[in-house]
Design an enzyme around this catalytic site. Structure first.
Site, PDB file in Angstrom:
ATOM      1  N   HIS A 102     -47.303 -15.699   2.234  1.00  0.00           N
ATOM      2  CA  HIS A 102     -48.258 -16.702   3.097  1.00  0.00           C
ATOM      3  C   HIS A 102     -47.810 -16.520   4.604  1.00  0.00           C
ATOM      4  CE1 HIS A 102     -51.157 -19.561   3.965  1.00  0.00           C
ATOM      5  NE2 HIS A 102     -50.264 -20.187   4.719  1.00  0.00           N
ATOM      6  N   ASP A 129     -56.808 -31.355  -0.878  1.00  0.00           N
ATOM      7  CA  ASP A 129     -56.371 -30.792   0.076  1.00  0.00           C
ATOM      8  C   ASP A 129     -57.526 -30.886   1.278  1.00  0.00           C
ATOM      9  OD1 ASP A 129     -54.521 -29.502   2.183  1.00  0.00           O
ATOM     10  OD2 ASP A 129     -55.902 -27.795   1.732  1.00  0.00           O
ATOM     11  N   ARG A 149     -58.151 -35.176   8.368  1.00  0.00           N
ATOM     12  CA  ARG A 149     -57.295 -35.188   9.509  1.00  0.00           C
ATOM     13  C   ARG A 149     -57.740 -34.587  10.713  1.00  0.00           C
ATOM     14  NH1 ARG A 149     -53.247 -31.309   6.638  1.00  0.00           N
ATOM     15  NH2 ARG A 149     -52.410 -31.357   8.377  1.00  0.00           N
TER      16      ARG A 149
HETATM   17  N1  URA Z   1     -52.929 -24.709   7.475  1.00  0.00           N
HETATM   18  C1  URA Z   1     -53.263 -25.499   6.152  1.00  0.00           C
HETATM   19  O1  URA Z   1     -53.747 -24.987   5.265  1.00  0.00           O
HETATM   20  N2  URA Z   1     -53.106 -26.731   6.130  1.00  0.00           N
HETATM   21  C2  URA Z   1     -52.623 -27.425   7.510  1.00  0.00           C
HETATM   22  O2  URA Z   1     -52.389 -28.751   7.338  1.00  0.00           O
HETATM   23  C3  URA Z   1     -52.329 -26.562   8.686  1.00  0.00           C
HETATM   24  C4  URA Z   1     -52.525 -25.455   8.617  1.00  0.00           C
END
Ligand code: URA
Ligand code: CA
Length: 433
Positions: free
Chosen positions: A82, A161, A168
């Site tokens: 990644h 997420d 966020r």
């Molecule tokens: N990339 C992500 O997938 N999450 C983050 O919080 C920041 C960058």
């Protein structure tokens, strides 16, 4: 349990328990806990941080908020790579066939995404016929047979997420190490890899501009991975200037082919060998980094890595003849040079701005549904530290529109030439294991 108490506890700098973390992740994913309470908790985490245990539990709770991919039907240790993202990062296109050629199973889930260029899938789709719409069974069968396959992201991976990241973004809490690390790692872990190699970028074109921040993020992600039972390591690599020479979809496929032939740009080749050696060792296909690297170098030079790329393209409907005839990839109508305005040494090529210029040409998408032009982009002829003479071409703009004055202005502003001594930037800034 009450969300109020969890917010208060974190506000007062106490560690949250596994049950409290699961409570808020499940409650938020189900829509039972409102945005305003999660916003307050995120801000408390932003200021008070989380310890290693909390970070691992947050990650695991996000993994469990949705589907998890089961790759156990694939033989061998599955290693995923990644990158935290950069400009002209062609490494996946090269690493997938390269490490597969030495026996590492590569089961890659990839996205399209927003950015300066398309994602790995967009790039691969510049090969006529290539497609990633394959079933899960077919995907697993292909990896077992050919050691490498790429599938589009499907299913409901880490919905927690997705929701938290959205929140966020509008509450000034993106820039928090525990939140970034858990966000990235939850997606990797839900995708099913046994081991993970992280390429954490630093420099002007990276998410983490500062080296100390990049090291901190790398350490946080490696700690989470190892804590939840996935062997994880990180390489910290330079993204002050674009990686390699090509920025653009088909242009990067061409660059990947050249690299798999052993004729790639030095920095791109070196990063692929560095990351690849780590992947080969984690997959237990070599005992040492030195042995792994020797195997990879051998396959770059004996044609096996290139052959693996052909097999891979072919197995997903792609016309593998592009490997021998890259001129049959999509080509832009115009090729426009950018001559240097003075002589000296290239001092700066601001990666972010070069990426924006590629995007202005149409190489990337600004919104989810935008259509990208696979043919366009930029090919650099000079990198930081190279000597250049006035009038010599710094780069070629590949475009389908003749009017590129704005793009040229942007490019001139992002490249500086100096009369003094300039060294090429260090490519590998460190490793975290
Ligand atoms: N990339 C992500 O997938 N999450 C983050 O919080 C920041 C960058
Ligand atoms: Ca590149």
């Amino acid at each position: 349990m009450r969300m109020y108490d969890i917010i208060e506890k974190k506000r007062d700098n106490q560690a949250l328990t596994k049950e409290e973390i699961q409570f808020f992740i499940q409650g938020y994913t189900n829509g039972e806990i409102p945005d305003y309470q999660v916003s307050a908790l995120l801000m408390a985490i932003y200021f008070q941080d989380m310890n290693d245990q909390e970070r691992a539990e947050l990650t695991q709770a996000m993994v469990e908020s949705g589907d998890q991919i089961d790759l156990s039907a694939i033989d061998g240790i599955k290693v995923d790579k990644h990158s935290t993202g950069g400009v002209g990062d062609t490494t996946t296109l090269i690493l997938a066939p390269l490490v597969a050629s030495v026996g590492v199973p590569v089961a890659k889930m990839s996205g399209r995404g927003l950015g300066h260029t398309g994602g790995t899938i967009d790039k691969l789709e510049s090969v006529p016929g290539f497609h990633v719409e394959i079933s899960n069974d077919e995907f697993i069968e292909l990896v077992n047979k050919n050691k490498v396959a790429v599938v589009g992201q499907s299913g409901n991976l880490t919905p927690a997420d997705k929701k938290i990241y959205g929140l966020r973004d509008v509450t000034a809490t993106v820039n928090s190490i525990p939140l970034i690390a858990s966000s990235i790692m939850s997606k990797k872990i839900a995708s099913g890899a046994d081991a993970i190699v992280l390429d954490v970028k630093t420099g002007a074109g990276a998410f983490m501009k500062d080296l100390d921040d990049a090291k901190e993020l790398a350490t946080a992600m490696v700690t989470i991975g190892n804590k939840v039972g996935r062997n994880t390591m990180a390489v910290i690599s330079d993204m002050s200037q674009p990686l390699g020479n090509a920025i653009g979809n088909a242009l990067e496929v061409k660059e990947a082919i050249e690299t798999l032939q052993g004729n790639g740009p030095e920095d791109l080749t070196e990063l692929c060998l560095t990351l690849g050696s780590q992947m080969v060792v984690l997959a237990k296909q070599a005992a040492t980094i030195k042995e792994a690297r020797a195997k990879l170098e051998e396959n770059l030079h004996n044609g096996k890595a290139l052959q693996q790329f052909k097999i891979f393209l072919n197995s997903q409907g792609g016309d593998a003849s592009v490997v021998d005839q890259p001129e049959s990839l999509p080509q832009a109508t115009y090729q426009i040079e950018l001559p240097a305005k003075s002589s000296g040494k290239v001092a700066e090529i601001i990666a972010d701005d070069i990426g924006t210029a590629a995007m202005m040409l149409g190489a990337g998408r600004a919104t989810k549904d935008a259509v990208i032009d696979l043919a366009v982009g930029i090919v650099l002829h000079k990198k930081i530290g190279d000597e250049v003479k006035e009038g010599e071409s710094l780069l070629t703009i590949h475009t389908n529109s003749e009017d590129v004055d704005e793009v040229k202005d942007k490019l001139y502003r992002s490249i500086s030439i100096s009369a003094g001594e300039i060294e090429a930037p260090t490519l590998i800034h460190g490793m975290v294991t």
